[in-house]
Design an enzyme around this catalytic site. Structure first.
Site, PDB file in Angstrom:
ATOM      1  N   LYS A 285       0.981  -1.275  -0.032  1.00  0.00           N
ATOM      2  CA  LYS A 285      -0.053   0.065  -0.045  1.00  0.00           C
ATOM      3  C   LYS A 285       0.904   1.180   0.135  1.00  0.00           C
ATOM      4  O   LYS A 285       1.972   1.264   0.708  1.00  0.00           O
ATOM      5  CB  LYS A 285      -0.833  -0.032   1.182  1.00  0.00           C
ATOM      6  CG  LYS A 285      -2.316   0.913   1.168  1.00  0.00           C
ATOM      7  CD  LYS A 285      -3.184   0.866   2.368  1.00  0.00           C
ATOM      8  CE  LYS A 285      -4.081   1.736   2.316  1.00  0.00           C
ATOM      9  NZ  LYS A 285      -5.254   1.489   3.125  1.00  0.00           N
ATOM     10  N   GLU A 371     -18.882  -6.690  10.690  1.00  0.00           N
ATOM     11  CA  GLU A 371     -19.929  -6.132  11.382  1.00  0.00           C
ATOM     12  C   GLU A 371     -20.855  -6.916  11.990  1.00  0.00           C
ATOM     13  O   GLU A 371     -21.068  -6.810  13.260  1.00  0.00           O
ATOM     14  CB  GLU A 371     -20.422  -5.099  10.584  1.00  0.00           C
ATOM     15  CG  GLU A 371     -19.892  -3.963   9.841  1.00  0.00           C
ATOM     16  CD  GLU A 371     -19.281  -4.317   8.595  1.00  0.00           C
ATOM     17  OE1 GLU A 371     -18.535  -3.216   7.769  1.00  0.00           O
ATOM     18  OE2 GLU A 371     -19.193  -5.432   8.168  1.00  0.00           O
ATOM     19  N   ARG A 399     -25.109  -3.481   7.787  1.00  0.00           N
ATOM     20  CA  ARG A 399     -24.839  -4.833   7.688  1.00  0.00           C
ATOM     21  C   ARG A 399     -25.061  -5.539   8.735  1.00  0.00           C
ATOM     22  O   ARG A 399     -25.061  -6.970   8.486  1.00  0.00           O
ATOM     23  CB  ARG A 399     -23.367  -4.791   7.239  1.00  0.00           C
ATOM     24  CG  ARG A 399     -23.137  -3.751   6.088  1.00  0.00           C
ATOM     25  CD  ARG A 399     -21.546  -3.890   5.668  1.00  0.00           C
ATOM     26  NE  ARG A 399     -21.438  -4.953   4.696  1.00  0.00           N
ATOM     27  CZ  ARG A 399     -20.276  -5.084   3.918  1.00  0.00           C
ATOM     28  NH1 ARG A 399     -19.121  -4.533   4.081  1.00  0.00           N
ATOM     29  NH2 ARG A 399     -20.318  -6.175   3.067  1.00  0.00           N
TER      30      ARG A 399
END
Length: 632
Positions: A285, A371, A399
């Site tokens: 990244k 979640e 969610r």
């Protein structure tokens, strides 16, 4: 101030769509990737946006659009943080600096924006399921398409990804999953899967053999091509079988995700393999911009900055954000009660849990992008007497709605939900807008729901919710409040009580819920109206509503939630139950998905500035309705 030399883009200037890219020789692809990365750094430093993820997928983006015949072939990007290079190569290069701005490019892939954006995303872990659906759909409709899902290892911590893998591995489709492993989502990745991937990558014997053979053989030779195919079989001799192969996916890699030549070769090999397959790549990244490589969290999403100097530290603002108020409260409360635990679904930084995670590591739980599990984990903890606080974005709580109802509310368990990014969020668009939580929470039995109007009220409401025995939600907006002084001492509010802020001399009353109280104050001053800070959405202060209805002719409700089913709707229901006549105007967010823009722009679009609210109220009063009127 340092500056960079002007950058030239001899290849990229001539690439407007992927078909232009496919005119290049393979030997030119590394240069195309370098130019693409330089262009991304130059433009995002000027306008801000998601940054580190896109830098890590430059070579992959080039390779995918070079090998596959997009837009006929489908590429499904997970989350979308990593898709900025994709936007550049697919006809939106000249508009990149409008990204996240009102009427500009969307921050994530969006079907209505480009035919190359095959699936709208924003939340993680949907790519494999969507790609599988597309692959099956193309078979049913008789279209011959290649379908590729690109998913990060952070997104692979979510159950949805495994539901799709479990299904896809059992079907006769040629779907390709590209697993982009960079050890990051927004925060560092956690969990057993991360350890498994590291184990695969670190198979020493296999990797030594592979790297030595690469040095000996000439790239592109018949021996190289033969060994590329052989390596997928030989890998099993040295690296343990992976979960993906057990699920029915032909597992290729892991390979260097910044070697565009190798990526092209492996993608071409993958196209020849029938059935579901997974290509495992390793990337970094922030690749190519040293500050982002060294601090990927800081450079995940950026404002404008000088690329020659990087992001410079700024003086700490005088007033804290709501997120910071929560983070401070959590640490203060944890010092008082050692039963408190903090839970986050991979949003340590965004939800304000960094300090808590350092001070109380044994009571801090990052469950990954999961979640549903976060909420059920909290329910299980509550069963044993712990005091869980679930820090979660409003849009992510959607969610876990079934778990909130089934696992927490039905059992009336003691769980506090600290709901960040409620109401209008802004530049991230509809996928991240927290504009429906009051509606979907209000109908759940046993829930207590609060919305603070300022920073101190947020702190006291969190304490109030923590002291209450049962499920509680405190929802607060992104960013800063009006700058109210925060009282360190924590005091519990009386559950379900409103607070009158102003007594007007007219027959007009404004009932404000949450973050729009300051705007409502301006309106109340202009119109000499009574103003009430309702504070609680559930239980609502029925006595206050009855008193207002008996002493005022017009009632205006104000909230930063959709009107349908929201706080204003609750006022309407109370008036109807009490059989009280009043002319009611509900002001709130529209029943539509608002596109990206600043918070101020979206509030204006919804008619929720002080000036626009005053205009609507005046127009409403002039009509002098004789019965209740509910604004839509």
């Amino acid at each position: 101030m340092k500056t960079l030399e002007p950058i030239q883009y001899p290849l990229l200037d001539h690439i407007n769509i992927p078909a232009d890219l496919r005119l290049l020789e393979k030997s030119q692809l590394p240069q195309a990737a370098d130019e693409l990365r330089a262009y991304l750094i130059e433009k995002i430093s000027q306008c801000g946006g998601h940054f580190g993820s896109g830098l890590g997928t430059v070579e992959l983006t080039v390779a995918l659009h070079y090998v596959f015949q997009t837009p006929h072939d489908r590429i499904v990007w997970d989350v979308g943080h990593q898709a900025y290079p994709h936007k550049i190569l697919t006809g939106r290069k000249d508009r990149l600096t409008t990204i996240k701005k009102q009427n500009g490019l969307a921050p994530f892939p969006k079907r209505t924006e480009s035919e190359y954006d095959t699936f709208g995303v924003g939340h993680s872990s949907t790519s494999i399921g969507a790609a599988l659906g597309m692959s099956l759909g193309s078979q049913i409709t008789g279209n011959s398409r290649e379908v590729v899902a690109v998913i990060g290892d952070g997104a692979m911590t979510a159950g949805m990804a495994y539901e799709a893998l479990n299904h896809g591995g059992d079907l006769d489709t040629n779907m390709l999953v590209v697993l982009n492993e960079n050890e990051m989502s927004i925060s560092p990745n956690v969990g057993a899967l991360t350890r498994m991937l590291i184990k695969i990558v670190s198979g020493r014997t296999y990797n030594r053999m592979r790297e030595k053979s690469k040095r000996i053989m000439r790239r592109g030779s018949w021996l190289w091509r033969f060994m590329s195919r052989w390596e997928e079989h030989a890998k099993g001799m040295f690296v343990p079988n992976t979960l993906f192969e057990e699920l029915g996916f032909h597992h290729l890699g892991p390979i260097d995700g910044h070697d565009v030549g190798q990526l092209v070769e492996k993608l071409e090999v993958a196209k020849e393999i029938k059935g579901p397959k997974l290509l495992h790549i390793i990337t970094k990244k922030g690749k190519g911009y040293k500050p982002a490589e060294e601090d990927p969290i800081k450079y995940h999403a950026v404002g404008t900055f000088n690329p020659a100097e990087g992001i410079q530290s700024k003086a700490k603002p005088s007033k804290p954000s709501y997120t910071e108020v929560f983070g401070q409260w959590l640490c203060d409360m944890a010092r008082i009660d050692n039963h408190l635990v903090g839970i986050t679904p991979a949003m340590r930084e965004g939800s304000g849990l960094v300090e808590f995670s350092k001070l109380f590591p044994k009571r801090y739980f990052d469950v990954g992008i999961a979640e549903q599990h976060a909420v059920t984990l909290a329910a299980g903890m509550a069963c044993e007497g712990a005091k869980p606080v679930v820090a979660i974005y409003s849009t992510f709580l959607q969610r876990a709605y079934d778990q909130l109802i089934h696992d927490v509310a039905i059992q009336d368990l003691d769980v506090l939900f600290a709901i960040d990014r409620a109401g209008v969020v802004g530049p991230d668009g509809a996928t991240h807008a927290g504009n429906m939580d009051l509606s979907f929470l209000r109908c759940v039995p046993n829930m207590v729901i609060m919305a603070p109007a300022n920073e101190n009220e947020c702190r006291q409401m969190l304490y109030t919710g923590y002291q209450h025995a049962g499920p509680v939600a405190v929802r607060y907006p992104r960013g800063k409040g009006p700058g109210a002084a925060i009282v360190p001492k924590m005091s519990a509010l009386d559950i379900g009580t409103a607070e009158r802020q102003r007594k007007g001399d007219t027959k007009l009353a404004i009932l404000s819920f949450g973050a729009l109280l300051e705007a409502a104050k301006e309106v109340a001053e202009q119109l000499d109206a009574t103003l009430v800070n309702m504070r609680f959405i559930k239980p609502i202060d029925r006595k206050m509503i009855e008193k207002i209805a008996r002493t005022h002719e017009y009632i205006i409700t104000v909230e930063d939630n959709v009107i349908q089913g929201g706080a204003g709707s609750h006022v309407n229901e109370v008036l109807n139950e009490l059989k009280l006549d009043a002319s009611v105007l509900n002001l709130g967010l529209p029943n539509q998905f608002q596109d990206h823009g600043s918070r101020e722009e979206l509030l204006s679009e919804a008619g929720l500035t002080p000036e626009m609210m005053s205009q609507q109220i005046n127009a409403f009063i002039k009509k002098k309705p004789n019965t209740q009127v509910y604004s839509l």
